[in-house]
Design an enzyme around this catalytic site. Structure first.
Site, PDB file in Angstrom:
ATOM      1  N   HIS A   1       0.847  -1.190   0.000  1.00  0.00           N
ATOM      2  CA  HIS A   1       0.000   0.000   0.000  1.00  0.00           C
ATOM      3  C   HIS A   1       0.886   1.244   0.000  1.00  0.00           C
ATOM      4  CE1 HIS A   1      -3.924  -1.961   1.732  1.00  0.00           C
ATOM      5  NE2 HIS A   1      -3.397  -2.635   0.723  1.00  0.00           N
TER       6      HIS A   1
ATOM      7  N   GLU B   1       1.023   3.901   1.810  1.00  0.00           N
ATOM      8  CA  GLU B   1       1.567   4.336   3.112  1.00  0.00           C
ATOM      9  C   GLU B   1       2.731   3.442   3.533  1.00  0.00           C
ATOM     10  OE1 GLU B   1      -1.636   3.578   2.336  1.00  0.00           O
ATOM     11  OE2 GLU B   1      -3.000   4.385   3.834  1.00  0.00           O
TER      12      GLU B   1
ATOM     13  N   CYS C   1      -2.276  -0.692   7.315  1.00  0.00           N
ATOM     14  CA  CYS C   1      -1.445   0.512   7.395  1.00  0.00           C
ATOM     15  C   CYS C   1      -1.542   1.156   8.770  1.00  0.00           C
ATOM     16  CB  CYS C   1      -1.836   1.497   6.300  1.00  0.00           C
ATOM     17  SG  CYS C   1      -1.450   0.861   4.653  1.00  0.00           S
TER      18      CYS C   1
ATOM     19  N   CYS D   1      -5.895   1.864   5.939  1.00  0.00           N
ATOM     20  CA  CYS D   1      -6.650   0.629   6.184  1.00  0.00           C
ATOM     21  C   CYS D   1      -6.136  -0.008   7.479  1.00  0.00           C
ATOM     22  CB  CYS D   1      -6.462  -0.322   5.011  1.00  0.00           C
ATOM     23  SG  CYS D   1      -4.799  -1.032   4.955  1.00  0.00           S
TER      24      CYS D   1
HETATM   25 ZN   LIG Z   1      -3.389   0.271   3.639  1.00  0.00          ZN
END
Ligand SMILES: [Zn+2]
Length: 198
Positions: free
Chosen positions: A85, A87, A123, A120
């Site tokens: 992801h 991040e 993260c 999410c």
């Molecule tokens: Zn994420």
């Protein structure tokens, strides 16, 4: 039962080449949360445009000099990793650049993670361990879920949880622009991967 021998040596995440070229044209400093958010939203847009990943961008900034330490874009599909992801990519890169697993280590400047979409559940965990002291979010998790992405099991009071760990949270910076990138990705037929749907 035999398990194939797979060497992850070292697992290598590579930023798309366009990022270097794009950042070379950008200012040295990003003095406001809006300016930092504009950059990461543009990274999300370019990630779609160049076909290098999902509609998410992020960056780790140091707040004393207001410089970008490391950018991140979503690389889930290209890297074949559900963990890539934006991040996580930005935090992994930043930690390599500063030479520590802890962006909040003694003697370091305050580091801020700016993300085009609320983190999410994965993260959120990564942020807790990273040493960043601020996070700034554009779109809401509900905006990502509205187009089919899954935010995962997150505590409803995740902002309070982070703040209790000394990580300040700022929401809804350029939310409309950040959400429109998500919508644009789906409207253009971008793949929406989602752990619950497989
Ligand atoms: Zn994420």
């Amino acid at each position: 039962m035999s398990i194939p021998s797979i060497r992850i040596q070292p697992y290598c995440l590579e930023l798309p080449v366009w990022i270097t070229d794009y950042l070379a044209q950008q200012p040295e400093t990003y003095p406001t949360p809006d300016a930092r958010m504009d950059l990461v939203i543009t990274l999300a847009q370019l990630n779609i445009q160049y076909g290098t990943g999902g509609p998410f961008g992020a960056g780790v900034f140091r707040l004393d000099t207001q410089e970008l330490v490391a950018p991140g874009v979503n690389l889930v599909l290209s890297s074949k990793s559900s963990m890539a992801h934006a991040e996580i990519v930005a935090m992994l890169m930043a930690q390599q650049i500063v030479g520590s697993h802890n962006l909040g280590a003694i003697g370091f400047p305050t580091h801020e993670l700016v993300t085009s979409c609320e983190p999410c559940s994965m993260c959120l965990g990564g942020i807790s361990w990273s040493g960043v002291r601020h996070i700034v979010c554009g779109a809401r998790g509900s905006d990502a879920e509205a187009v089919g992405f899954d935010e995962g099991p997150k505590p409803a009071n995740w902002i309070v949880e982070l703040e209790q760990r000394g990580i300040a949270v700022t929401m809804d910076i350029r939310r409309t622009s950040a959400s429109s990138v998500l919508q644009q990705y789906v409207q253009n037929g971008g793949e929406v991967y989602n752990g619950r749907k497989g």
